[in-house]
Design an enzyme around this catalytic site. Structure first.
Site, PDB file in Angstrom:
ATOM      1  N   ASP A 289      40.991  49.883  50.825  1.00  0.00           N
ATOM      2  CA  ASP A 289      42.362  49.621  50.380  1.00  0.00           C
ATOM      3  C   ASP A 289      43.168  49.115  51.565  1.00  0.00           C
ATOM      4  OD1 ASP A 289      43.908  50.864  47.610  1.00  0.00           O
ATOM      5  OD2 ASP A 289      45.174  50.079  49.218  1.00  0.00           O
TER       6      ASP A 289
ATOM      7  N   ASP B  57      42.363  44.545  54.217  1.00  0.00           N
ATOM      8  CA  ASP B  57      43.184  43.658  53.385  1.00  0.00           C
ATOM      9  C   ASP B  57      42.266  42.599  52.778  1.00  0.00           C
ATOM     10  OD1 ASP B  57      44.888  41.794  52.290  1.00  0.00           O
ATOM     11  OD2 ASP B  57      46.365  41.947  53.916  1.00  0.00           O
TER      12      ASP B  57
ATOM     13  N   ASN C 224      38.320  46.604  42.069  1.00  0.00           N
ATOM     14  CA  ASN C 224      39.433  47.103  41.253  1.00  0.00           C
ATOM     15  C   ASN C 224      40.803  46.710  41.800  1.00  0.00           C
ATOM     16  OD1 ASN C 224      40.912  49.353  39.559  1.00  0.00           O
ATOM     17  ND2 ASN C 224      41.385  49.750  41.717  1.00  0.00           N
TER      18      ASN C 224
ATOM     19  N   TYR D 129      49.370  36.000  37.236  1.00  0.00           N
ATOM     20  CA  TYR D 129      48.494  37.160  37.022  1.00  0.00           C
ATOM     21  C   TYR D 129      47.436  36.835  35.967  1.00  0.00           C
ATOM     22  CZ  TYR D 129      47.144  41.979  35.922  1.00  0.00           C
ATOM     23  OH  TYR D 129      46.430  43.141  35.706  1.00  0.00           O
TER      24      TYR D 129
ATOM     25  N   LYS E  77      43.369  36.685  36.435  1.00  0.00           N
ATOM     26  CA  LYS E  77      42.457  37.588  35.729  1.00  0.00           C
ATOM     27  C   LYS E  77      41.501  36.813  34.817  1.00  0.00           C
ATOM     28  CE  LYS E  77      43.755  41.508  37.487  1.00  0.00           C
ATOM     29  NZ  LYS E  77      42.826  42.349  38.262  1.00  0.00           N
TER      30      LYS E  77
HETATM   31  N1  NAD Z   1      47.452  49.647  34.996  1.00  0.00           N
HETATM   32  C1  NAD Z   1      47.216  48.796  34.002  1.00  0.00           C
HETATM   33  O1  NAD Z   1      47.719  48.959  32.880  1.00  0.00           O
HETATM   34  C2  NAD Z   1      46.331  47.597  34.224  1.00  0.00           C
HETATM   35  C3  NAD Z   1      46.203  46.690  33.176  1.00  0.00           C
HETATM   36  C4  NAD Z   1      45.368  45.582  33.340  1.00  0.00           C
HETATM   37  C5  NAD Z   1      44.673  45.407  34.521  1.00  0.00           C
HETATM   38  N2  NAD Z   1      44.820  46.303  35.535  1.00  0.00           N
HETATM   39  C6  NAD Z   1      44.076  46.062  36.774  1.00  0.00           C
HETATM   40  O2  NAD Z   1      43.454  47.259  37.222  1.00  0.00           O
HETATM   41  C7  NAD Z   1      43.389  47.250  38.652  1.00  0.00           C
HETATM   42  C8  NAD Z   1      43.994  48.535  39.202  1.00  0.00           C
HETATM   43  O3  NAD Z   1      45.371  48.564  38.842  1.00  0.00           O
HETATM   44  P1  NAD Z   1      46.303  49.850  38.993  1.00  0.00           P
HETATM   45  O4  NAD Z   1      47.075  49.940  37.746  1.00  0.00           O
HETATM   46  O5  NAD Z   1      45.515  51.022  39.463  1.00  0.00           O
HETATM   47  O6  NAD Z   1      47.292  49.354  40.153  1.00  0.00           O
HETATM   48  P2  NAD Z   1      47.883  50.122  41.427  1.00  0.00           P
HETATM   49  O7  NAD Z   1      48.986  49.261  41.934  1.00  0.00           O
HETATM   50  O8  NAD Z   1      48.181  51.538  41.088  1.00  0.00           O
HETATM   51  O9  NAD Z   1      46.665  50.103  42.466  1.00  0.00           O
HETATM   52  C9  NAD Z   1      46.228  48.908  43.072  1.00  0.00           C
HETATM   53  C10 NAD Z   1      45.575  49.226  44.413  1.00  0.00           C
HETATM   54  O10 NAD Z   1      45.154  47.976  45.003  1.00  0.00           O
HETATM   55  C11 NAD Z   1      45.503  48.011  46.380  1.00  0.00           C
HETATM   56  N3  NAD Z   1      45.672  46.664  46.928  1.00  0.00           N
HETATM   57  C12 NAD Z   1      46.668  45.788  46.639  1.00  0.00           C
HETATM   58  N4  NAD Z   1      46.557  44.696  47.408  1.00  0.00           N
HETATM   59  C13 NAD Z   1      45.468  44.870  48.199  1.00  0.00           C
HETATM   60  C14 NAD Z   1      44.854  44.086  49.206  1.00  0.00           C
HETATM   61  N5  NAD Z   1      45.350  42.907  49.611  1.00  0.00           N
HETATM   62  N6  NAD Z   1      43.733  44.583  49.802  1.00  0.00           N
HETATM   63  C15 NAD Z   1      43.242  45.793  49.445  1.00  0.00           C
HETATM   64  N7  NAD Z   1      43.798  46.583  48.502  1.00  0.00           N
HETATM   65  C16 NAD Z   1      44.895  46.123  47.887  1.00  0.00           C
HETATM   66  C17 NAD Z   1      46.813  48.802  46.406  1.00  0.00           C
HETATM   67  O11 NAD Z   1      47.128  49.282  47.718  1.00  0.00           O
HETATM   68  C18 NAD Z   1      46.556  49.888  45.387  1.00  0.00           C
HETATM   69  O12 NAD Z   1      45.970  51.041  45.980  1.00  0.00           O
HETATM   70  C19 NAD Z   1      44.119  45.983  39.103  1.00  0.00           C
HETATM   71  O13 NAD Z   1      43.190  44.966  39.348  1.00  0.00           O
HETATM   72  C20 NAD Z   1      44.978  45.632  37.909  1.00  0.00           C
HETATM   73  O14 NAD Z   1      45.281  44.252  37.838  1.00  0.00           O
HETATM   74  C21 NAD Z   1      45.640  47.391  35.408  1.00  0.00           C
END
Ligand code: NAD
Length: 262
Positions: free
Chosen positions: A38, A60, A87, A152, A156
């Site tokens: 992360d 990153d 993820n 976005y 995706k």
């Molecule tokens: N929550 C939802 O309803 C939802 C819906 C559709 C898709 N998603 C996808 O699921 C995945 C997880 O989402 P979430 O809801 O847990 O989001 P979140 O924001 O809670 O977690 C995302 C994590 O990614 C990390 N991150 C961001 N940029 C980064 C980088 N440059 N390098 C390394 N790490 C990085 C963040 O620090 C964070 O810990 C994402 O890909 C998101 O697009 C989530």
């Protein structure tokens, strides 16, 4: 029939928060040795996983050198990579007319390019092992996008089609590649649960199962896809959205149930 991930080495990106945190904790409970990647080093430190079988790497995903370094440290520590869960993601948006190019680039760089770079970094190891599981985070936005979410949704949709090609290229090596499409799981990426009640109700009205998703809903799927039970599944995107827009007006079934009182 059991999901047995004992001893498997699993990397999860974006593991410090939200869905990724639940995924890595679940994989660990199922016996996997875990690697959390992360960009948020402070939140990574708050993960509480058994040190003997866990490695956290601040990285990153926009930086190819940091990714190479992270994968090298996994090989040095565990000697193999069985599971990669891409993820990590971001979802800044805006109307196309007003979208700053930096916001477009952030979606593409982290969601699509980061996924590609991580896959590229683990492929030699998985090919040599003649086994592996790659599981990528797409989104319901890759099926039906939201207004203001062009970058976005494009990122995706890119993950989805990237995953299909990846599956084709890695099939001969016993490596599967799939992606999951979450719907509405309240986390830091969307703050669904903090919205006004009328907005929340309108969002819930789009769901066949009419409840918010839980990170566990994704973690359970990931464990299955990562296991031997899912050995014949590759190149797919699995919708984990509680049946979002499975029908045009899913809320009607709930209204009818209320009217009938049953
Ligand atoms: N929550 C939802 O309803 C939802 C819906 C559709 C898709 N998603 C996808 O699921 C995945 C997880 O989402 P979430 O809801 O847990 O989001 P979140 O924001 O809670 O977690 C995302 C994590 O990614 C990390 N991150 C961001 N940029 C980064 C980088 N440059 N390098 C390394 N790490 C990085 C963040 O620090 C964070 O810990 C994402 O890909 C998101 O697009 C989530």
């Amino acid at each position: 029939m059991t999901i047995d991930l004992s001893g498997k080495v699993a990397i999860v990106t974006g593991a410090a928060a939200g869905i990724g945190r639940e995924i890595i904790e679940t994989l660990a409970r199922e016996g996997a040795r875990t690697v959390a990647i992360d960009v948020d080093a402070t939140s990574l430190e708050r993960l509480d996983l058994p040190a003997a079988d866990h490695l956290s790497v601040a990285c990153d995903l926009r930086n190819p050198d940091e990714i190479s370094g992270a994968i090298a440290s996994v090989i040095e520590r565990f000697g193999r990579i069985d599971i990669l869960v891409n993820n990590a993601g971001v979802a800044p948006g805006g109307t196309v007319e007003e979208l700053p190019v930096e916001v477009w680039d952030a979606n593409m760089e982290i969601n699509a390019r980061g996924t590609y770079l991580m896959c590229q970094a683990v492929i030699p190891t998985m090919k040599a092992q003649k086994s592996g599981r790659i599981i990528n985070a797409a989104s319901f936005a890759a099926i039906v996008p939201s207004l203001g979410g062009s970058a976005y949704a494009a990122s995706k949709a890119a993950v989805h089609y990237f995953t299909r090609v990846l599956a084709g290229e890695l099939g001969p090596y016993g490596v599967t590649a799939n992606c999951y499409a979450p719907g509405m799981i309240p986390t830091g990426i969307n703050h669904f649960a903090d919205r006004p009640d009328d907005q929340k109700e309108a969002l819930l009205d789009s769901l066949t199962l009419r409840r918010w998703g839980d990170p566990k809903d994704i973690a359970h799927l990931v464990c299955f896809l990562a296991s031997d039970l899912a050995g014949y599944i590759t190149g797919t995107m699995i919708d984990v959205s509680g049946g979002k827009l499975a029908t045009q007006r899913p809320y009607q079934a709930y209204k009818e149930m209320d009217v009938r009182g049953t």
